[in-house]
Scaffold this motif. Sequence first.
Motif, PDB file in Angstrom:
ATOM      1  N   PHE B 288      45.024  33.089  45.226  1.00 47.74           N
ATOM      2  CA  PHE B 288      45.572  33.738  44.045  1.00 47.74           C
ATOM      3  C   PHE B 288      45.971  32.735  42.981  1.00 47.74           C
ATOM      4  N   GLY B 289      46.425  31.543  43.418  1.00 52.07           N
ATOM      5  CA  GLY B 289      46.953  30.586  42.458  1.00 52.07           C
ATOM      6  C   GLY B 289      45.948  30.203  41.372  1.00 52.07           C
ATOM      7  N   GLU B 290      44.673  30.130  41.750  1.00 56.23           N
ATOM      8  CA  GLU B 290      43.700  29.625  40.781  1.00 56.23           C
ATOM      9  C   GLU B 290      42.645  30.654  40.430  1.00 56.23           C
ATOM     10  N   ALA B 291      42.916  31.907  40.686  1.00 59.97           N
ATOM     11  CA  ALA B 291      41.899  32.921  40.437  1.00 59.97           C
ATOM     12  C   ALA B 291      41.895  33.328  38.978  1.00 59.97           C
ATOM     13  N   GLU B 292      40.712  33.649  38.473  1.00 60.59           N
ATOM     14  CA  GLU B 292      40.643  34.179  37.111  1.00 60.59           C
ATOM     15  C   GLU B 292      39.448  35.102  37.006  1.00 60.59           C
ATOM     16  N   GLY B 293      39.486  35.939  35.991  1.00 59.43           N
ATOM     17  CA  GLY B 293      38.361  36.839  35.767  1.00 59.43           C
ATOM     18  C   GLY B 293      38.192  37.826  36.900  1.00 59.43           C
ATOM     19  N   LEU B 294      36.928  38.037  37.288  1.00 54.28           N
ATOM     20  CA  LEU B 294      36.653  39.049  38.312  1.00 54.28           C
ATOM     21  C   LEU B 294      37.266  38.669  39.652  1.00 54.28           C
ATOM     22  N   HIS B 295      37.371  37.377  39.927  1.00 48.26           N
ATOM     23  CA  HIS B 295      38.004  36.913  41.166  1.00 48.26           C
ATOM     24  C   HIS B 295      39.435  37.443  41.233  1.00 48.26           C
ATOM     25  N   PHE B 296      40.140  37.313  40.116  1.00 51.10           N
ATOM     26  CA  PHE B 296      41.516  37.780  40.011  1.00 51.10           C
ATOM     27  C   PHE B 296      41.590  39.275  40.289  1.00 51.10           C
ATOM     28  N   ASN B 297      40.691  40.030  39.651  1.00 50.66           N
ATOM     29  CA  ASN B 297      40.703  41.470  39.866  1.00 50.66           C
ATOM     30  C   ASN B 297      40.382  41.822  41.305  1.00 50.66           C
ATOM     31  N   THR B 298      39.474  41.039  41.902  1.00 52.99           N
ATOM     32  CA  THR B 298      39.101  41.331  43.285  1.00 52.99           C
ATOM     33  C   THR B 298      40.268  41.125  44.223  1.00 52.99           C
ATOM     34  N   LEU B 299      41.072  40.079  43.953  1.00 56.80           N
ATOM     35  CA  LEU B 299      42.229  39.865  44.812  1.00 56.80           C
ATOM     36  C   LEU B 299      43.180  41.052  44.732  1.00 56.80           C
ATOM     37  N   PHE B 300      43.342  41.591  43.521  1.00 54.94           N
ATOM     38  CA  PHE B 300      44.172  42.779  43.404  1.00 54.94           C
ATOM     39  C   PHE B 300      43.550  43.950  44.151  1.00 54.94           C
ATOM     40  N   ALA B 301      42.208  44.027  44.105  1.00 54.86           N
ATOM     41  CA  ALA B 301      41.533  45.106  44.838  1.00 54.86           C
ATOM     42  C   ALA B 301      41.814  44.982  46.336  1.00 54.86           C
ATOM     43  N   LEU B 302      41.769  43.744  46.850  1.00 56.39           N
ATOM     44  CA  LEU B 302      42.082  43.535  48.259  1.00 56.39           C
ATOM     45  C   LEU B 302      43.531  43.912  48.554  1.00 56.39           C
ATOM     46  N   GLY B 303      44.436  43.544  47.643  1.00 54.67           N
ATOM     47  CA  GLY B 303      45.832  43.906  47.831  1.00 54.67           C
ATOM     48  C   GLY B 303      46.001  45.413  47.869  1.00 54.67           C
ATOM     49  N   PHE B 304      45.290  46.105  46.977  1.00 54.34           N
ATOM     50  CA  PHE B 304      45.340  47.559  46.951  1.00 54.34           C
ATOM     51  C   PHE B 304      44.851  48.144  48.267  1.00 54.34           C
ATOM     52  N   LEU B 305      43.725  47.578  48.788  1.00 51.87           N
ATOM     53  CA  LEU B 305      43.189  48.034  50.070  1.00 51.87           C
ATOM     54  C   LEU B 305      44.209  47.845  51.190  1.00 51.87           C
ATOM     55  N   LEU B 306      44.811  46.658  51.211  1.00 54.12           N
ATOM     56  CA  LEU B 306      45.782  46.365  52.257  1.00 54.12           C
ATOM     57  C   LEU B 306      46.951  47.331  52.187  1.00 54.12           C
ATOM     58  N   PHE B 307      47.426  47.585  50.971  1.00 52.01           N
ATOM     59  CA  PHE B 307      48.543  48.499  50.820  1.00 52.01           C
ATOM     60  C   PHE B 307      48.172  49.890  51.303  1.00 52.01           C
ATOM     61  N   CYS B 308      46.964  50.329  50.960  1.00 49.89           N
ATOM     62  CA  CYS B 308      46.522  51.653  51.409  1.00 49.89           C
ATOM     63  C   CYS B 308      46.442  51.712  52.924  1.00 49.89           C
ATOM     64  N   ILE B 309      45.851  50.667  53.541  1.00 46.92           N
ATOM     65  CA  ILE B 309      45.715  50.681  55.002  1.00 46.92           C
ATOM     66  C   ILE B 309      47.081  50.742  55.662  1.00 46.92           C
ATOM     67  N   THR B 310      47.993  49.862  55.235  1.00 46.06           N
ATOM     68  CA  THR B 310      49.306  49.871  55.884  1.00 46.06           C
ATOM     69  C   THR B 310      50.063  51.153  55.569  1.00 46.06           C
ATOM     70  N   PHE B 311      49.878  51.690  54.367  1.00 47.97           N
ATOM     71  CA  PHE B 311      50.532  52.945  54.023  1.00 47.97           C
ATOM     72  C   PHE B 311      50.082  54.050  54.970  1.00 47.97           C
TER      73      PHE B 311
END
Lengths: 285, 330
Positions: B288-311
């Motif tokens: 996350f520290g050095e992500a930008e552009g689509l990489h940055f958005n993808t990390l958020f997408a992964l975070g969203f997935l993780l949150f959904c799974i644990t939810f």
Amino acid sequence: MTMQPSPLYRKRKRTNLMGLTLSMIAMSLGLIALFWILFVLFSNGLAALELTLFTNDTPAPGSEGGGLRNAIVGSLMIVGLAVLVSTPIGILAGIYLTEYGDTSKTAEFTRFVTDIMLSAPSIVLGLFVYAIAVATVGNFSGYAGSLALTLIAIPVVMRTTENMLRLVPGSLREAAFALGAPRWKVSTMVTLRAAKSGVITGLLLALARISGETAPLLFTALNNQFYSTNMGAPMANLPVVIFQFAMSPYENWIQLAWGGALLITLTVLALNILARVFFREKVKV
Amino acid sequence: MNTSQSTTSSDDGVNSVNMAAIANRQRWQDVVFHRTTQSFSLLVLFALVGIIVSLFINAWPTFAKFGAHFLWYVEWDIINQEFGAAISVVGTVLSAGIAMLLAVPLAFGIAVFLTETCPVWLRRPLGTAVELLAAVPSIIYGMFGLFVFAPVYADYLQVPLQSVLGGMPLVGWMFGGATNGLGILAAGIILAFMVLPFVAAVMRDVFEITPPILRESAYGLGCTTWEVVRKVVLPYTQTGVIGGIMLGLGRALGETMAVTFVIGNANRMPTTLFSPGTSIASVLANEFGEAEGLHFNTLFALGFLLFCITFVVLALAKWLIIRTEKAKGH
């Protein structure tokens, strides 16, 4: 007259013995794990526990010596602010759930959500706070770190406050109402006061929990190599420093990481033990 | 501030006006207090909604580009901006699954010991020890895993496993790869260390609230201790136990620090138990520290997935617990 034990009885006894032995083995494995981890922590961390740990700042990569002063101070400030903010919010929210909400649909749903937030992955909370408090402002800050820790602490305080307030007998409330006290006074000066020790225990446990959290601070408070008390800028904090130093190739960094790990563990264990002792002494049911 | 105490008969006339004023003021104070506490309690709901919304907004470019395909796309190419969630999700699920497989039987054994066979004077110290272990921050487990456990695990677990089971027909493929102390199995074991005290504490709490009369009736019929546990205590507490297991699973899925240190952090699909992989949380922590552009958005997408799974896992756990408490008539 003695009886010969039937084969079925012998088999049952055997199963029993096996099961209980297995459970004792499981317990010993658990204890071995605990003592192993604590032993490793102490043997590696004590070497780093000298006065310079508290007086020097984190060293630059490659340079010798150094300490953890800026990380310790930064952690104290970030965690302190988080506790300061989450305590009133959590307690008042807990009061609402017990005194006013109780069985309403909103309260049930709030409890459900609180329990989920209790176990939610803390790194996702860090992402959220990044999106609203770092990206919008434009820089990492100690305040963002505190916000992330507050979001973690509030559900803990809410749940323990609610559980403790429920233990207060209804007759106490009714007596206060009968004297003509307004509702807010009954909630705060009678019920909350009666549950005081339990609520403080909950606060101590929340404090212990957020002291050790690393992931939410990774993208909010970031890290700072120098000593700083400016909460509006990146701040050094123990967990992130430990993470950075432990994964590095430098000897003195790794040793500092162990020292920091020992400090955090001692703090968390002390808080937990304090919470237990405090609660047991004050609550005489 | 004064409460509305009863007045003496001599100042009736003056004080009835005062009392009305006092009553009005108190009613207004009550309204303020009610609304304040209510808004604080709704804060948690808003936080949850805010999390979901902000994660989704920041993840949207990735979802727009890859669509549902993102979920099973096996790719993590930062340079060409091609991302898929499969690698991290597999790593997360595998490591958490191994952790639960190892931790649940052990936790059950510990809970049984603490409630049935342990001498009474020893119960509280041992119970406290288990709870203290549950309170140790996860970064400690990570450091323990990397510096102490990994070498021991490499020499005394990985090498023997590989030499003994590596050649076997059905399971041999699981134990290939470099025996360097890291990998999916290592992450699973460290996670098991971490989740074990938590699940054990929950199980022990749940076992302890079994009504003694149920246990004693079973003993009275001549059941052995193990039979009492298996046939009386466990069925009575089964939803609490399952709820506890799912809570532990939720924690294991979301754990960052304990996993990042030992999972190997390789953005490749793991092929054996020893191969390095990555989990969603460790990808976030590392990149996350050095992500930008689509990489940055993808990390958020992964975070969203993780949150959904644990939810989903946690919601299921809660629903199970609530449903059978209702069935029991609580």
